[in-house]
Scaffold this active site. Structure first.
Site, PDB file in Angstrom:
ATOM      1  N   ASP B  44       0.849  -1.196   0.000  1.00 59.29           N
ATOM      2  CA  ASP B  44       0.000   0.000   0.000  1.00 59.29           C
ATOM      3  C   ASP B  44       0.884   1.245   0.000  1.00 59.29           C
ATOM      4  OD1 ASP B  44      -3.153   0.597   0.742  1.00 59.29           O
ATOM      5  OD2 ASP B  44      -1.806   2.208   1.352  1.00 59.29           O
ATOM      6  N   ARG B  55     -14.072   1.514   8.397  1.00 57.67           N
ATOM      7  CA  ARG B  55     -14.170   0.364   7.503  1.00 57.67           C
ATOM      8  C   ARG B  55     -12.856  -0.396   7.308  1.00 57.67           C
ATOM      9  NH1 ARG B  55     -13.128   4.851   4.637  1.00 57.67           N
ATOM     10  NH2 ARG B  55     -11.971   4.716   2.686  1.00 57.67           N
ATOM     11  N   VAL B  94       2.362   0.952  -6.332  1.00 57.66           N
ATOM     12  CA  VAL B  94       2.505  -0.119  -7.319  1.00 57.66           C
ATOM     13  C   VAL B  94       2.380   0.486  -8.718  1.00 57.66           C
ATOM     14  CG1 VAL B  94       1.486  -2.244  -8.201  1.00 57.66           C
ATOM     15  CG2 VAL B  94       1.703  -1.887  -5.749  1.00 57.66           C
ATOM     16  N   CYS B 156     -10.767 -11.813 -19.214  1.00 55.75           N
ATOM     17  CA  CYS B 156     -10.104 -11.081 -18.132  1.00 55.75           C
ATOM     18  C   CYS B 156     -10.902  -9.812 -17.860  1.00 55.75           C
ATOM     19  CB  CYS B 156      -8.652 -10.755 -18.500  1.00 55.75           C
ATOM     20  SG  CYS B 156      -8.457  -9.398 -19.665  1.00 55.75           S
ATOM     21  N   CYS B 159     -11.353  -7.577 -20.905  1.00 50.50           N
ATOM     22  CA  CYS B 159     -12.393  -8.044 -21.847  1.00 50.50           C
ATOM     23  C   CYS B 159     -13.765  -7.503 -21.435  1.00 50.50           C
ATOM     24  CB  CYS B 159     -12.499  -9.563 -21.833  1.00 50.50           C
ATOM     25  SG  CYS B 159     -11.079 -10.459 -22.443  1.00 50.50           S
ATOM     26  N   CYS B 171     -12.985   7.773  -9.940  1.00 47.12           N
ATOM     27  CA  CYS B 171     -12.907   8.740  -8.841  1.00 47.12           C
ATOM     28  C   CYS B 171     -14.142   8.672  -7.963  1.00 47.12           C
ATOM     29  CB  CYS B 171     -12.778  10.158  -9.370  1.00 47.12           C
ATOM     30  SG  CYS B 171     -11.245  10.454 -10.200  1.00 47.12           S
ATOM     31  N   CYS B 228      -8.223  -9.274 -27.252  1.00 53.04           N
ATOM     32  CA  CYS B 228      -8.011  -8.467 -26.032  1.00 53.04           C
ATOM     33  C   CYS B 228      -6.524  -8.122 -25.889  1.00 53.04           C
ATOM     34  CB  CYS B 228      -8.492  -9.216 -24.794  1.00 53.04           C
ATOM     35  SG  CYS B 228      -8.090  -8.347 -23.256  1.00 53.04           S
TER      36      CYS B 228
END
Lengths: 68, 327
Positions: B44, B55, B94, B156, B159, B171, B228
């Protein structure tokens, strides 16, 4: 005649003026979302949203969201 | 017994990569760690804030007070829950540059990102590396899941999207209730456990709304696209070649800009603390980041060379602040 469909597993009274899949998406505020739609166990291709929504249809709509 | 002794042994030898330690990542990680998977890597880029606590179940008020990165808190909490599991928390963004080396050596990828761009990047990496992918997303009281990657004739994520997501979708600024998170994460975790224990996967697109009670399941196996760009025979993996991690980015729905420094120009956090101490307020620092207030903006500098400038959507404003602080 009033149309009643099953939408995502729940009974749904189709509002007046909603006659096609596209109009249903508009009514549900999902027309600008990416969604996969199934009508009576068949996927509705993106180019076929003018297909009619008929009484007793079973419609599934899964729209994509970004969060997590 | 759905898992059994053999299944449990297989779980114990498996490695799960969790992309994101927010709401879905917290919830999914806790279920998988309690179930006794062998290894969990959780990645993260963010730190714990007050608004996360309703949450994001791994975090506490103390974590907020210390401004700790989510990946660090998650590793601590998950290790405290089950010390038999090897937990590795990584604080990083990432990107196309690092995703393949990050996910290598894992058996599945659990999607817990909060935006569609990163999800599509992960989709490309998972397709390229042949890693089963358990997609999940949620907002409001609604969530959806979609696992794929075991049978090559299945579609996937790319697709299914057909057209690339509109800005509105990436967003989501609406709130979310925890039950929507937990049901979405539960479906993902059940899929992961079943796959790791038995090798089986049902590639169904499913959704549930915890407020209206609507739920849906669609067999999407017919939606595989033979051309794809992410999963076909001649895939080009467009999201693995797009963009650069050192490009400034406006974080969707966050009123925040993220700036990054190249590896060779990174700041040492203690030096940064020394240099800004007199011009900033509410300075908090730990081994992972420095947080402070400067001219009404909250600033966070991470040890991997990223700076978050809160309270603006303007890259120009963020870069001006960065140059004033860093010189």
């Amino acid at each position: 005649m009033e149309k009643v469909i099953k939408l995502n597993g729940k009974k749904y009274e189709v509002p007046k003026g909603v006659g096609t899949v596209r109009q249903l998406l508009d009514h549900l505020d999902l027309s600008d979302r990416i969604a996969v739609i199934e009508k009576n166990q068949s996927i509705v291709p993106k180019g076929a949203y003018e297909e009619p929504v008929n009484d007793k249809d079973q419609i599934e709509i899964i729209h994509f969201v970004g969060g997590g | 017994m759905p898992i059994g002794k053999n299944g449990q042994e297989r779980l114990g030898k498996s490695a799960v990569f969790i992309l994101g330690a927010g709401a879905l990542g917290s919830s999914g990680a806790e279920m998988l760690v309690r179930a006794g998977v062998g290894k969990v890597t959780i990645v993260d880029r963010d730190y714990v804030e007050w608004s996360n606590l309703h949450r994001q179940q791994l975090y506490t008020e103390q974590d907020v007070a210390e401004r700790l990165p989510k990946a660090i808190c998650a590793e601590r909490r998950l290790t405290a829950i089950n010390s038999d599991v090897r937990i590795c928390g990584i604080v990083t963004d990432v990107t196309a540059e690092n995703i393949q080396s990050l996910i290598a050596g894992h058996d599945v990828l659990l999607d817990a990102t909060d935006n569609m761009e990163t999800r599509l990047l992960a989709n490309d990496a998972a397709c390229k590396m042949g890693l089963p992918f358990f997609m999940g997303a949620c907002v409001g009281s609604y969530g959806l899941t979609f696992p794929f990657g075991v049978q090559t004739q299945q579609p996937c994520l790319h697709c299914l999207l057909e057209t690339l997501p509109a800005q509105t979708m990436t967003c989501d600024t609406a709130g979310i209730i925890s039950p929507a998170v937990v049901t979405t994460a539960a479906r993902q975790a059940a899929g992961v456990l079943k796959y790791l224990a038995t090798g089986e996967m049902e590639p169904k697109l499913e959704s549930a709304d915890m407020w209206t009670g609507e739920r849906s399941s669609i067999d999407v196996s017919g939606l595989k696209k033979s051309d794809c760009p992410s999963c076909s025979e001649h895939a080009s993996y467009p999201f693995l070649t797009l963009g650069s991690s050192i490009r400034p980015a406006v974080l969707c729905g966050r009123d925040t800009v993220q700036l990054s420094w190249p590896r060779n120009k990174r700041l040492e956090l203690p030096l940064f603390v020394q240099s800004v101490r007199k011009v900033v307020s509410n300075l908090v620092h730990n081994p992972y980041l420095v947080a402070c207030e400067y001219h009404g903006h909250r600033i966070v500098l991470f040890h991997d060379g990223r700076m978050l400038v809160h309270g603006t959507k303007s890259i120009t404003t963020a870069e001006k602040i960065a140059s004033e602080l860093v010189g």
